[in-house]
Design a protein around this motif. Structure first.
Motif, PDB file in Angstrom:
ATOM      1  N   PRO A 127       0.813  -0.900   0.477  1.00 52.60           N
ATOM      2  CA  PRO A 127       0.202  -0.268   0.066  1.00 52.60           C
ATOM      3  C   PRO A 127       0.764   1.161   0.295  1.00 52.60           C
ATOM      4  O   PRO A 127       0.068   2.690   0.264  1.00 52.60           O
ATOM      5  CB  PRO A 127      -0.966  -0.073   1.547  1.00 52.60           C
ATOM      6  N   GLU A 128       1.940   1.248   0.213  1.00 47.90           N
ATOM      7  CA  GLU A 128       2.779   1.890   0.103  1.00 47.90           C
ATOM      8  C   GLU A 128       2.831   2.878  -1.425  1.00 47.90           C
ATOM      9  O   GLU A 128       2.748   2.249  -2.513  1.00 47.90           O
ATOM     10  CB  GLU A 128       4.754   1.818   0.249  1.00 47.90           C
ATOM     11  N   PHE A 129       2.834   4.764  -1.555  1.00 45.01           N
ATOM     12  CA  PHE A 129       3.328   4.948  -2.752  1.00 45.01           C
ATOM     13  C   PHE A 129       4.014   4.696  -3.110  1.00 45.01           C
ATOM     14  O   PHE A 129       5.282   4.573  -3.003  1.00 45.01           O
ATOM     15  CB  PHE A 129       3.584   5.698  -1.556  1.00 45.01           C
ATOM     16  N   LEU A 130       4.265   4.251  -4.391  1.00 48.53           N
ATOM     17  CA  LEU A 130       5.118   3.986  -5.560  1.00 48.53           C
ATOM     18  C   LEU A 130       5.307   4.787  -6.719  1.00 48.53           C
ATOM     19  O   LEU A 130       4.565   5.687  -7.833  1.00 48.53           O
ATOM     20  CB  LEU A 130       5.033   2.155  -6.205  1.00 48.53           C
ATOM     21  N   SER A 131       6.344   5.000  -7.120  1.00 50.22           N
ATOM     22  CA  SER A 131       6.716   5.985  -8.462  1.00 50.22           C
ATOM     23  C   SER A 131       6.665   4.474  -9.726  1.00 50.22           C
ATOM     24  O   SER A 131       6.527   3.608  -9.785  1.00 50.22           O
ATOM     25  CB  SER A 131       7.754   6.767  -8.568  1.00 50.22           C
ATOM     26  N   GLY A 132       7.128   5.450 -11.262  1.00 49.98           N
ATOM     27  CA  GLY A 132       6.597   4.097 -11.611  1.00 49.98           C
ATOM     28  C   GLY A 132       5.331   4.053 -12.162  1.00 49.98           C
ATOM     29  O   GLY A 132       5.984   3.062 -13.486  1.00 49.98           O
ATOM     30  N   PHE A 133       4.599   4.476 -12.168  1.00 44.74           N
ATOM     31  CA  PHE A 133       3.136   3.700 -12.467  1.00 44.74           C
ATOM     32  C   PHE A 133       2.910   5.477 -13.429  1.00 44.74           C
ATOM     33  O   PHE A 133       1.808   5.230 -14.435  1.00 44.74           O
ATOM     34  CB  PHE A 133       2.477   3.252 -11.439  1.00 44.74           C
ATOM     35  N   ASP A 134       2.474   6.696 -12.559  1.00 44.95           N
ATOM     36  CA  ASP A 134       1.953   8.084 -12.748  1.00 44.95           C
ATOM     37  C   ASP A 134       2.537   8.876 -13.207  1.00 44.95           C
ATOM     38  O   ASP A 134       3.616   8.643 -12.332  1.00 44.95           O
ATOM     39  CB  ASP A 134       0.727   7.945 -12.077  1.00 44.95           C
ATOM     40  N   PRO A 135       2.864   8.914 -14.564  1.00 46.79           N
ATOM     41  CA  PRO A 135       4.037   9.736 -14.859  1.00 46.79           C
ATOM     42  C   PRO A 135       4.330  10.785 -13.962  1.00 46.79           C
ATOM     43  O   PRO A 135       5.060  11.290 -13.913  1.00 46.79           O
ATOM     44  CB  PRO A 135       3.648  10.125 -16.201  1.00 46.79           C
ATOM     45  N   GLY A 136       2.966  11.727 -13.228  1.00 48.40           N
ATOM     46  CA  GLY A 136       2.354  12.761 -12.825  1.00 48.40           C
ATOM     47  C   GLY A 136       2.800  12.903 -11.233  1.00 48.40           C
ATOM     48  O   GLY A 136       2.433  14.058 -10.192  1.00 48.40           O
ATOM     49  N   ALA A 137       2.897  10.988 -10.373  1.00 50.28           N
ATOM     50  CA  ALA A 137       2.862  11.208  -9.501  1.00 50.28           C
ATOM     51  C   ALA A 137       3.219  10.063  -9.056  1.00 50.28           C
ATOM     52  O   ALA A 137       3.432   9.354  -9.610  1.00 50.28           O
ATOM     53  CB  ALA A 137       1.212  11.051  -8.931  1.00 50.28           C
ATOM     54  N   GLU A 138       2.632   9.458  -7.243  1.00 50.44           N
ATOM     55  CA  GLU A 138       3.276   8.404  -6.232  1.00 50.44           C
ATOM     56  C   GLU A 138       1.816   7.896  -6.622  1.00 50.44           C
ATOM     57  O   GLU A 138       1.148   9.173  -6.273  1.00 50.44           O
ATOM     58  CB  GLU A 138       4.216   8.336  -5.311  1.00 50.44           C
ATOM     59  N   VAL A 139       1.352   6.703  -6.444  1.00 49.97           N
ATOM     60  CA  VAL A 139       0.111   6.188  -6.388  1.00 49.97           C
ATOM     61  C   VAL A 139       0.151   5.546  -5.345  1.00 49.97           C
ATOM     62  O   VAL A 139       1.777   4.666  -5.003  1.00 49.97           O
ATOM     63  CB  VAL A 139      -0.310   5.474  -7.416  1.00 49.97           C
ATOM     64  N   SER A 140      -0.589   5.365  -4.222  1.00 53.63           N
ATOM     65  CA  SER A 140      -0.793   4.279  -3.744  1.00 53.63           C
ATOM     66  C   SER A 140      -2.458   4.115  -3.739  1.00 53.63           C
ATOM     67  O   SER A 140      -3.295   4.539  -4.246  1.00 53.63           O
ATOM     68  CB  SER A 140      -0.998   4.774  -2.507  1.00 53.63           C
ATOM     69  N   ILE A 141      -2.496   2.329  -3.391  1.00 51.86           N
ATOM     70  CA  ILE A 141      -3.539   1.558  -3.511  1.00 51.86           C
ATOM     71  C   ILE A 141      -4.061   0.571  -2.360  1.00 51.86           C
ATOM     72  O   ILE A 141      -3.559   0.162  -1.409  1.00 51.86           O
ATOM     73  CB  ILE A 141      -3.268   0.723  -4.906  1.00 51.86           C
ATOM     74  N   GLU A 142      -5.360   0.828  -2.329  1.00 51.02           N
ATOM     75  CA  GLU A 142      -6.342   0.526  -0.828  1.00 51.02           C
ATOM     76  C   GLU A 142      -6.801   0.032  -1.390  1.00 51.02           C
ATOM     77  O   GLU A 142      -7.868   0.009  -2.268  1.00 51.02           O
ATOM     78  CB  GLU A 142      -6.944   1.587  -0.097  1.00 51.02           C
ATOM     79  N   VAL A 143      -7.103  -1.028  -1.476  1.00 47.90           N
ATOM     80  CA  VAL A 143      -8.710  -2.712  -1.661  1.00 47.90           C
ATOM     81  C   VAL A 143      -9.240  -2.843  -0.338  1.00 47.90           C
ATOM     82  O   VAL A 143      -8.829  -3.408   0.595  1.00 47.90           O
ATOM     83  CB  VAL A 143      -7.956  -3.692  -2.309  1.00 47.90           C
ATOM     84  N   VAL A 144     -10.484  -2.514  -0.291  1.00 47.13           N
ATOM     85  CA  VAL A 144     -11.467  -3.191   0.947  1.00 47.13           C
ATOM     86  C   VAL A 144     -12.861  -3.209  -0.109  1.00 47.13           C
ATOM     87  O   VAL A 144     -13.605  -2.109  -0.224  1.00 47.13           O
ATOM     88  CB  VAL A 144     -11.577  -1.915   2.081  1.00 47.13           C
TER      89      VAL A 144
END
Length: 278
Positions: A127-144
């Protein structure tokens, strides 16, 4: 969190496909009342002839077709009913499954660099913020409970955010991973075609000379780069004889044929193609 090669092989087929509504603006001018949701065959024809892409619905429908051709299970995903009760959101994406049942979120409409894992039970998930997916931001994924929240952490441009205590701003989108039926996808796309696109817009993922990815974004009100370092504005003026310069810039950066750009601006302005460039 990265997708396996079979999914990436399909994703890479869209490397030169921009997210944009200029083609629709141009097509509405030439096709009249029939200019609703395009078929995959027509989108491919427009891309081959004019370098066209499409909006989020176009690209989701097109991407789904290519996944299915490759034998990869994939579904369209949209915001859940409590987030979008009237089904009027233009947010749409695709979730593809690999041969082990792992699921990957694919967003061509936002011009992501690559899909991202959304199967939380997989040991590679974080769930950590990651780079390399969205070119303009770091992204974090949460699924509930099939509710996927995607958070973008966007760095504030130092020139405009020097007084901020937090160097980031955050944007969140929510998708229901249970997906929607194919017929609902088409219905949403056609409803969106009727109510939106009052002005042209464009997003294009570009590998920059500085060695990194960025998304060049344009509307008649302005242009900007979405970069890991922040959003960089490009001042512009569509009036005063500058429109022709922007036709060249849009065509060069997007890959769209100039006649599509001219036609789109003419449709938006409600004038002839010649008048749009005066």
């Amino acid at each position: 969190m990265q997708a396996p090669e079979p999914i990436l092989d399909v994703w890479r087929q869209f490397a030169d496909v921009p997210a944009e509504s200029l083609t629709y603006q141009w097509w509405r001018r030439t096709a009249g009342g029939s200019a609703l949701q395009r078929s995959v065959a027509l989108m491919e024809e427009h891309h081959a002839q004019y370098g066209s892409g499409g909006d989020a619905f176009d690209l989701a429908i097109w991407l789904l077709a290519k996944f299915h051709e490759a034998g990869i299970l994939a579904d369209p995903v949209a915001p859940p009913p409590d987030v979008d009760p009237d089904k009027t959101s233009d947010a749409i994406a695709v979730v593809a499954k690999d041969r082990f049942g792992r699921r990957y979120f694919c967003d061509l409409g936002e011009q992501w660099i690559q899909p991202i894992l959304v199967s939380t039970r997989n040991p590679d998930f974080t769930p950590e913020f990651l780079s390399g997916f969205d070119p303009g931001a770091e992204v974090s994924i949460e699924v509930v409970e099939k509710r996927c929240t995607i958070t973008r952490r966007i760095r504030v441009d130092e020139r405009t955010g020097a007084n901020r205590h937090d160097p980031y701003v955050y944007e969140r989108r929510v998708f229901d991973l249970r997906g929607i039926p194919p017929e609902e996808l088409i219905e949403r796309a056609e409803n969106a075609a009727r109510r939106r696109r009052t002005q042209p817009w464009l997003r294009r993922l570009i590998y920059r000379e500085d060695g990194g990815w960025g998304v060049w974004c344009w509307t008649p009100q302005g242009a900007c780069w979405r970069l890991p370092s922040g959003v960089v504005e490009e001042p512009m003026d569509m009036a005063g004889g500058n429109a022709e310069l922007w036709v060249d810039a849009i065509a060069t950066r997007s890959g769209l044929a100039p006649e599509i750009v001219v036609g789109a601006l003419a449709e938006w302005a409600g004038t002839s193609a010649e008048g749009a460039l005066r």
